[in-house]
Motif scaffolding. Structure first.
Motif, PDB file in Angstrom:
ATOM      1  N   ALA A 270       0.827  -1.201   0.000  1.00 44.34           N
ATOM      2  CA  ALA A 270       0.000   0.000   0.000  1.00 44.34           C
ATOM      3  C   ALA A 270       0.864   1.255   0.000  1.00 44.34           C
ATOM      4  CB  ALA A 270      -0.931  -0.006   1.205  1.00 44.34           C
ATOM      5  N   ALA A 271       1.964   1.231   0.762  1.00 43.31           N
ATOM      6  CA  ALA A 271       2.867   2.391   0.771  1.00 43.31           C
ATOM      7  C   ALA A 271       3.430   2.651  -0.620  1.00 43.31           C
ATOM      8  CB  ALA A 271       3.997   2.142   1.773  1.00 43.31           C
ATOM      9  N   ALA A 272       3.808   1.573  -1.335  1.00 44.13           N
ATOM     10  CA  ALA A 272       4.328   1.737  -2.699  1.00 44.13           C
ATOM     11  C   ALA A 272       3.236   2.207  -3.652  1.00 44.13           C
ATOM     12  CB  ALA A 272       4.918   0.411  -3.175  1.00 44.13           C
ATOM     13  N   ALA A 273       2.030   1.693  -3.484  1.00 44.42           N
ATOM     14  CA  ALA A 273       0.930   2.106  -4.356  1.00 44.42           C
ATOM     15  C   ALA A 273       0.621   3.587  -4.190  1.00 44.42           C
ATOM     16  CB  ALA A 273      -0.311   1.257  -4.045  1.00 44.42           C
ATOM     17  N   VAL A 274       0.618   4.074  -2.949  1.00 43.66           N
ATOM     18  CA  VAL A 274       0.388   5.501  -2.711  1.00 43.66           C
ATOM     19  C   VAL A 274       1.511   6.327  -3.316  1.00 43.66           C
ATOM     20  CG1 VAL A 274       0.228   7.267  -0.926  1.00 43.66           C
ATOM     21  CG2 VAL A 274      -1.005   5.099  -0.644  1.00 43.66           C
ATOM     22  N   GLU A 275       2.752   5.886  -3.114  1.00 39.11           N
ATOM     23  CA  GLU A 275       3.908   6.629  -3.614  1.00 39.11           C
ATOM     24  C   GLU A 275       3.893   6.738  -5.138  1.00 39.11           C
ATOM     25  OE1 GLU A 275       8.815   6.209  -3.735  1.00 39.11           O
ATOM     26  OE2 GLU A 275       7.623   5.025  -2.306  1.00 39.11           O
ATOM     27  N   HIS A 276       3.503   5.672  -5.824  1.00 40.27           N
ATOM     28  CA  HIS A 276       3.539   5.643  -7.290  1.00 40.27           C
ATOM     29  C   HIS A 276       2.171   5.904  -7.918  1.00 40.27           C
ATOM     30  CE1 HIS A 276       7.692   4.125  -7.482  1.00 40.27           C
ATOM     31  NE2 HIS A 276       7.391   3.399  -6.412  1.00 40.27           N
ATOM     32  N   SER A 277       1.190   6.300  -7.109  1.00 38.10           N
ATOM     33  CA  SER A 277      -0.156   6.632  -7.598  1.00 38.10           C
ATOM     34  C   SER A 277      -0.766   5.473  -8.389  1.00 38.10           C
ATOM     35  CB  SER A 277      -0.130   7.905  -8.452  1.00 38.10           C
ATOM     36  OG  SER A 277       0.346   9.003  -7.698  1.00 38.10           O
ATOM     37  N   LEU A 278      -0.674   4.273  -7.839  1.00 40.34           N
ATOM     38  CA  LEU A 278      -1.210   3.073  -8.463  1.00 40.34           C
ATOM     39  C   LEU A 278      -2.397   2.542  -7.657  1.00 40.34           C
ATOM     40  CD1 LEU A 278       2.095   1.110  -9.210  1.00 40.34           C
ATOM     41  CD2 LEU A 278       0.636   2.252 -10.896  1.00 40.34           C
ATOM     42  N   PRO A 279      -3.399   2.002  -8.336  1.00 38.58           N
ATOM     43  CA  PRO A 279      -4.448   1.294  -7.590  1.00 38.58           C
ATOM     44  C   PRO A 279      -3.904  -0.033  -7.075  1.00 38.58           C
ATOM     45  CG  PRO A 279      -4.838   1.097  -9.943  1.00 38.58           C
ATOM     46  CD  PRO A 279      -3.661   2.027  -9.788  1.00 38.58           C
ATOM     47  N   GLY A 325      15.836   3.725  19.003  1.00 38.68           N
ATOM     48  CA  GLY A 325      17.246   3.874  19.334  1.00 38.68           C
ATOM     49  C   GLY A 325      17.466   4.654  20.606  1.00 38.68           C
ATOM     50  N   LEU A 326      18.705   5.166  20.771  1.00 40.12           N
ATOM     51  CA  LEU A 326      19.088   5.893  21.980  1.00 40.12           C
ATOM     52  C   LEU A 326      18.404   7.247  22.041  1.00 40.12           C
ATOM     53  CD1 LEU A 326      22.923   5.086  21.975  1.00 40.12           C
ATOM     54  CD2 LEU A 326      21.105   3.921  23.255  1.00 40.12           C
ATOM     55  N   ALA A 327      18.153   7.698  23.270  1.00 39.71           N
ATOM     56  CA  ALA A 327      17.442   8.959  23.445  1.00 39.71           C
ATOM     57  C   ALA A 327      18.206  10.120  22.821  1.00 39.71           C
ATOM     58  CB  ALA A 327      17.202   9.213  24.933  1.00 39.71           C
ATOM     59  N   GLY A 328      19.534  10.108  22.876  1.00 37.65           N
ATOM     60  CA  GLY A 328      20.314  11.213  22.325  1.00 37.65           C
ATOM     61  C   GLY A 328      20.575  11.103  20.843  1.00 37.65           C
ATOM     62  N   ASN A 329      20.309   9.937  20.281  1.00 36.19           N
ATOM     63  CA  ASN A 329      20.585   9.724  18.854  1.00 36.19           C
ATOM     64  C   ASN A 329      19.474   8.869  18.244  1.00 36.19           C
ATOM     65  OD1 ASN A 329      21.949   9.753  16.406  1.00 36.19           O
ATOM     66  ND2 ASN A 329      23.175   7.941  16.935  1.00 36.19           N
ATOM     67  N   PRO A 330      18.255   9.409  18.169  1.00 37.73           N
ATOM     68  CA  PRO A 330      17.138   8.593  17.698  1.00 37.73           C
ATOM     69  C   PRO A 330      17.175   8.387  16.181  1.00 37.73           C
ATOM     70  CG  PRO A 330      16.395  10.825  18.112  1.00 37.73           C
ATOM     71  CD  PRO A 330      17.830  10.774  18.562  1.00 37.73           C
ATOM     72  N   GLU A 331      16.609   7.276  15.761  1.00 33.03           N
ATOM     73  CA  GLU A 331      16.423   6.994  14.351  1.00 33.03           C
ATOM     74  C   GLU A 331      14.931   7.037  14.049  1.00 33.03           C
ATOM     75  OE1 GLU A 331      18.078   3.195  13.630  1.00 33.03           O
ATOM     76  OE2 GLU A 331      20.140   3.789  14.116  1.00 33.03           O
ATOM     77  N   THR A 332      14.570   7.634  12.923  1.00 37.99           N
ATOM     78  CA  THR A 332      13.160   7.732  12.564  1.00 37.99           C
ATOM     79  C   THR A 332      12.852   6.847  11.359  1.00 37.99           C
ATOM     80  OG1 THR A 332      13.523   9.635  11.110  1.00 37.99           O
ATOM     81  CG2 THR A 332      13.014  10.089  13.431  1.00 37.99           C
ATOM     82  N   ALA A 333      11.638   6.346  11.334  1.00 45.88           N
ATOM     83  CA  ALA A 333      11.171   5.535  10.215  1.00 45.88           C
ATOM     84  C   ALA A 333       9.705   5.860   9.972  1.00 45.88           C
ATOM     85  CB  ALA A 333      11.342   4.045  10.515  1.00 45.88           C
ATOM     86  N   ASP A 334       9.311   5.856   8.706  1.00 45.32           N
ATOM     87  CA  ASP A 334       7.928   6.143   8.331  1.00 45.32           C
ATOM     88  C   ASP A 334       7.278   4.881   7.777  1.00 45.32           C
ATOM     89  OD1 ASP A 334       7.933   8.934   8.975  1.00 45.32           O
ATOM     90  OD2 ASP A 334       9.127   9.279   7.165  1.00 45.32           O
ATOM     91  N   LEU A 335       6.069   4.584   8.262  1.00 41.02           N
ATOM     92  CA  LEU A 335       5.336   3.405   7.844  1.00 41.02           C
ATOM     93  C   LEU A 335       3.924   3.801   7.437  1.00 41.02           C
ATOM     94  CD1 LEU A 335       6.223   1.177  10.931  1.00 41.02           C
ATOM     95  CD2 LEU A 335       7.388   1.117   8.723  1.00 41.02           C
TER      96      LEU A 335
END
Length: 498
Positions: A270-279, A325-335
C-alpha cells in the motif's frame, strides 16, 4: 431462632401454615411424583444449565438469553446460599405438616429461608426473558413449577419460596446491564472511484510473499491461471520484500499493483501504491489479511471480477512516524498503517482470542482471552497526547471499528477520516480487579478503565524503557515515540461494487 421462625405467632407463620394446609389437602396422584422429579431436576441448577445448553445452540439472542440467565442464576444462588441462609436460619416443615407420601426424602439440612431453588428458577427465566421475551415466556411455567414444587414436597414454607423468588427477580434485574446486547453494525459503505480495467490481468503486476502463512508451491501458478496476462513476482527467503515491491511498482508495465500476503505485506505494498499513484489489488493470502476482508476481496473470485471491471474505491491510510534507538541519537522511520497499531497486551489478547475462537466462538473466546491475558500481565507507563497513563492496552484503528468495546471485529467504512483510539488504563485503584470484573460482566466498554475517542492524530511516548509497537501485525521493538496521523483517501483499491 429455629423455634421463633417455626412456632412464633407472627403473621408470616400463620400465612405459611394456612397455605401448607391447603396443599396438604390435595389428593395424592401422579402429580406428586411429577413435582418431586421436577424439584430434583433443578437441584444444583441442573435443569437451567441444560436449558441454557439448548438455547446456546441457536446463535444471536437465544444464546445471549442463555448467558444472561446463567449469570442471573449464579448471582441469585450466591446471595441466597451465602448471605440469607446464614442471616435467616429457619427450620423446614415437618412430616406432620404434609402427607408422608408427598414429603421429600431426605429433607435438606440447610436453612429453609429463603428457597434457593426458587431464586435460581426465577432468576434464570426472567434473566433470559429480559433478552428474548419469547424464551422467558416458555421458561416461565417450568420456573413457577419448580418454585411451587418446593412447597408441594415439604422442602420449604411458602414464604421461603416468595422470598427466594424475589431474590431471583432482583438478580435478573440487577444483572440486566451485564453483557449488554451489541447494537447492529452499520452497513458497508464505499467511496467509488475509477481505476484501470485489467482484463485477464493485463497491466497488473502481482508481488507474492512466499513467506506468507498459507503459501504453497501452487499459489503462483493458481494466480497466473486466473490472471494469464499479469506479471507475477515471487519474493523468496533472503530477498527484500520492500525492494521487490518498489521495483515492481516502478516498472513501466505496471498499471496496477497486486499483492498476495498477510497484513504486513499488504501494508508495504500500500505504501508503494500511494507513492507511485497506483491502484492496489489485495488478494486473499497470508496468515491474516484483514484488509482484503474489509475491501470485499476476501475471495479470489471477487478480486478477479473487480479488477476486470475496473471497480475501485478510496481508503484512508495511517501514516506512522516511529523514533527508535538511543534517546540522544534517535532513528526515525515512516510506515503506512492500513488496519491497526497497538501497544501493551493487545497482541497477546488477539493471539489468544483467535486460537480459542474456533472452539468457543467470538464472544466467549474474547472473555477467556481477556482473563488469561490480564490475570498475569503488567501495565506499561506511557504519555499519550501529553497525558501520562498506566496502560494495559493502547489501540489505534485506522477507521471506526465495531463493536465499540475491547474486541473490535469489523470496519465497514474505510474512508471516514478518523483514528479509532481505545485505551484500557490501570490508573485507577484496584486496577486489575476492576478490569477482571468488567470482563466478567461484559461492561468493559462502559467501565471507568476504558477510554474511547476519535482523533486525526495521536502521539505516544515511552516513559523510561523503550516500548514495543505492533503495526498491522508487524512488531517493532525499542520504540521511544510514535506519531500516527490520517491521510484521507490516499489509497485507491479494487473493490466489487455493492
Amino acid at each position: 431462632m429455629y423455634r421463633v421462625w417455626r412456632n412464633g405467632p407472627g403473621w408470616i407463620s400463620r400465612f405459611d401454615r394456612h397455605l401448607v394446609r391447603g396443599v396438604s389437602s390435595f389428593p395424592g396422584g401422579n402429580h406428586d411424583e411429577f413435582f418431586r422429579r421436577l424439584s430434583a431436576s433443578a437441584t444444583h441448577g441442573k435443569l437451567w444449565i441444560g436449558a441454557a445448553a439448548i438455547m446456546a445452540a441457536f446463535p444471536g439472542k437465544p444464546r445471549r438469553a442463555a448467558l444472561h440467565g446463567l449469570i442471573a442464576q449464579a448471582v441469585a444462588s450466591a446471595v441466597t446460599n451465602v448471605v440469607f441462609k446464614t442471616l435467616l436460619p429457619r427450620a423446614r416443615p415437618l412430616p406432620e405438616h404434609l402427607p408422608v407420601f408427598r414429603f421429600v426424602h431426605p429433607q435438606p439440612t440447610s436453612s429453609s429461608m429463603p428457597s434457593g431453588h426458587s431464586a435460581s428458577a426465577i432468576a434464570f427465566a426472567l434473566g433470559a426473558g429480559l433478552v428474548k421475551p419469547v424464551v422467558g415466556a416458555a421458561l416461565a411455567p417450568a420456573a413457577l413449577g419448580v418454585a411451587y414444587s418446593r412447597v408441594h414436597t415439604g422442602a420449604h414454607w411458602p414464604s421461603d419460596v416468595f422470598f427466594g423468588s424475589a431474590i431471583g427477580a432482583g438478580a435478573a434485574l440487577v444483572t440486566r446491564k451485564w453483557w449488554p446486547v451489541r447494537p447492529p453494525f452499520p452497513g458497508v459503505s464505499r467511496t467509488a472511484t475509477q481505476a484501470p480495467e485489467l482484463p485477464a490481468g493485463e497491466g497488473l503486476s502481482i508481488v507474492v510473499n512466499t513467506l506468507g502463512g498459507s503459501f504453497t508451491e501452487q499459489t503462483a501458478g493458481a494466480l497466473q491461471e486466473v490472471f494469464p496476462k499479469a506479471y507475477i513476482k515471487t519474493v523468496e527467503l533472503g530477498e527484500s520484500l520492500e525492494e521487490a515491491i518498489q521495483a515492481t511498482a516502478s516498472h513501466p508495465r505496471t498499471r496496477a499493483l497486486g499483492v498476495w500476503g498477510g497484513d504486513g505485506t499488504v501494508g508495504t505494498a500500500a505504501a508503494a501504491a500511494v507513492e507511485h499513484s497506483l491502484p492496489l489489488l489485495v488478494l486473499p493470502g497470508g496468515t491474516l489479511n484483514h484488509f482484503a476482508r474489509d475491501t470485499g476481496t476476501a475471495n479470489l473470485k471477487d478480486a478477479v471480477a473487480a479488477a476486470a471491471a475496473g471497480e475501485a474505491a478510496r481508503a484512508d491510510v495511517g501514516l506512522v512516524t516511529v523514533e527508535r534507538g538511543l534517546a540522544g541519537n534517535p532513528e526515525t522511520a515512516d510506515l503506512v498503517m492500513l488496519n491497526t497499531a497497538s501497544i501493551g497486551l493487545y497482541p497477546n489478547l488477539v493471539r489468544r482470542r483467535e486460537q480459542l475462537q474456533p472452539a468457543l466462538g467470538k464472544p466467549l473466546a474474547g472473555v477467556v482471552a481477556m482473563f488469561r491475558t490480564f490475570a498475569a500481565g503488567t501495565p506499561t507507563t506511557l504519555t499519550v497526547d501529553g497525558v501520562r497513563h498506566k496502560l494495559w492496552i493502547a489501540y489505534i484503528g485506522r477507521g471506526r471499528y465495531y463493536p465499540r468495546d475491547h474486541a473490535p471485529l469489523s470496519r465497514p467504512v474505510l474512508d471516514d477520516g478518523v483514528l479509532d483510539v481505545r485505551m484500557i488504563t490501570a490508573d485507577e485503584s484496584f486496577a486489575r480487579l476492576r478490569l477482571l470484573w468488567s470482563v466478567l460482566t461484559g461492561t468493559v466498554a462502559t467501565s471507568r478503565i476504558t477510554h474511547l475517542r476519535e482523533a486525526t492524530e495521536v502521539r505516544i511516548e515511552s516513559e523510561g524503557s523503550p516500548l514495543a509497537l505492533a503495526v498491522d501485525g508487524e512488531a517493532l521493538a525499542g520504540v521511544r515515540s510514535v506519531r500516527i496521523r490520517v491521510e484521507p483517501r490516499a489509497l485507491t483499491y479494487y473493490s466489487p461494487r455493492t
